[in-house]
Scaffold this active site. Structure first.
Site, PDB file in Angstrom:
ATOM      1  CE  LYS A 156      -4.278   1.351   2.315  1.00 31.26           C
ATOM      2  NZ  LYS A 156      -5.063   1.661   1.141  1.00 31.26           N
TER       3      LYS A 156
HETATM    4  N1  PMP Z   1      -7.741  -1.808  -3.043  1.00 31.29           N
HETATM    5  C1  PMP Z   1      -7.216  -0.593  -2.855  1.00 31.29           C
HETATM    6  C2  PMP Z   1      -6.472   0.056  -3.977  1.00 31.29           C
HETATM    7  C3  PMP Z   1      -7.371   0.069  -1.637  1.00 31.29           C
HETATM    8  O1  PMP Z   1      -6.851   1.285  -1.440  1.00 31.29           O
HETATM    9  C4  PMP Z   1      -8.102  -0.550  -0.602  1.00 31.29           C
HETATM   10  C5  PMP Z   1      -8.314   0.160   0.707  1.00 31.29           C
HETATM   11  N2  PMP Z   1      -7.301  -0.086   1.613  1.00 31.29           N
HETATM   12  C6  PMP Z   1      -8.634  -1.831  -0.840  1.00 31.29           C
HETATM   13  C7  PMP Z   1      -8.429  -2.432  -2.075  1.00 31.29           C
HETATM   14  C8  PMP Z   1      -9.394  -2.565   0.218  1.00 31.29           C
HETATM   15  O2  PMP Z   1      -8.530  -3.035   1.220  1.00 31.29           O
HETATM   16  P1  PMP Z   1      -9.014  -3.151   2.725  1.00 31.29           P
HETATM   17  O3  PMP Z   1     -10.277  -3.895   2.708  1.00 31.29           O
HETATM   18  O4  PMP Z   1      -7.915  -3.909   3.395  1.00 31.29           O
HETATM   19  O5  PMP Z   1      -9.165  -1.773   3.238  1.00 31.29           O
END
Ligand code: PMP
Length: 310
Positions: A156
């Protein structure tokens, strides 16, 4: 009165005192990784429920590994700090905690090595992101999802969100709520900040980790709830764009978006254009779970009460 604080340079300080210099490496080159953790406010018992906090920090550790960032604090310590920032925040509404590990050296020069790292964690109020009742109207973005061979979406990385921002703005300026990005193979990857699921013949289908997605914590929550509570299985496989048009139901998941039904894709209604039955059942389960109302899944929630009742 809310008094937001941040963990910054090893100390808990008022949020307005958490400032970085303009030469900070991460500010110049996007060399940071982050997480978003929701603190869901349950007004009935005046408690925040931090959702799957440990899993978020475990993913942060993996992101750091990819970007060669040194994380000096343990996951346990980071969880304790997150609880503390929530306890002293004074907010009585949904909040969002943002841990961010960044290349902190104030020096020019594009690289990952020979740079110091630091972590900041801050808190902000954060209500609904998309319309979870009505659902989202989406379009297929003209921007392709970045590839693992370019900037790995498994991590991320702050800089990767330029890709997401291009897609989100294009969608919004074209009158849609959210973008759906294809990967370079032309298969469905994810939204600008959400994973995506389709439902066909009572089976959940979602892109695999090799389709250039962030391995979502909300997605894994929904997969488990579907299997354990509704006896619905999930298949990970490539999804074509046109499968979005013919799917029985489509929804998105994410820490910000929670579980948001998708009711339209590229101006074609999904199903009858309203949130479908399985999506609604999953939503009901999901919202109870994240508010600490389902005993079976309380281990996913860290309850936090305000230190000084307001
Ligand atoms: N894809 C992206 C690009 C994101 O930014 C997020 C948000 N964190 C998600 C998927 C979903 O991930 P999560 O459920 O862990 O927040």
């Amino acid at each position: 009165m809310p008094q937001p604080h941040a963990y910054f340079q090893g100390q808990v300080v008022p949020l307005e005192d958490a400032k970085i210099g303009v030469m900070t490496h991460a500010f110049n080159y996007g060399t940071a990784v982050f997480e978003g953790i929701r603190g869901n406010w349950n007004a009935d018992d005046q408690t925040f429920y931090l959702f799957r906090m440990r899993e978020h920090y475990e993913r942060l550790v993996r992101s750091c590994k990819i970007l060669q960032l040194d994380l000096h604090e343990t996951v346990d310590r980071l969880c304790d700090l997150t609880v503390e920032l929530t306890e002293i925040s004074g907010y009585e509404e949904d909040v969002y905690l943002r841990p961010l590990v960044y290349k902190s050296t104030e020096q020019l020069g594009v690289r990952l090595h020979n740079l110091e790292s630091d972590i900041v964690i801050f808190i902000a109020p954060f209500g609904p992101y998309l319309d979870i009742e009505k659902g989202a109207r989406c379009h297929t973005s003209s921007w392709r999802r970045v590839d693992d061979t370019g900037i790995p979406p498994r991590a991320k990385v702050t800089g990767i969100y330029v890709n997401s921002a291009l897609a989100k703005t294009e969608a919004n300026l074209n009158g849609f709520d959210e973008a759906i990005m294809l990967n370079n193979d032309g298969h469905v990857s994810e939204g600008s900040g959400e994973n995506i699921f389709i439902i066909r013949d009572n089976t959940l289908i979602t892109p695999s980790p090799a389709d250039n997605i962030l391995e979502g914590i909300t997605a894994s929550t929904v997969v488990e709830l579907a299997r354990r509570e509704l006896d619905i299985q999930t298949v990970e496989r490539p999804i074509d764009r046109t499968e979005l048009f013919v799917a029985d139901e489509v929804f998105m998941t994410g820490t910000a978006a929670h579980l948001t039904p998708v009711v339209e894709v590229d101006r074609r209604p999904v199903g009858d254009g309203t949130p479908g039955p399985v999506t609604q059942q999953l939503s009901k389960l999901f919202y109870d779970v994240i508010l600490g109302k389902n005993e079976r899944y309380k281990h996913w929630c860290t309850p936090v009460r305000l230190r000084v009742p307001q």
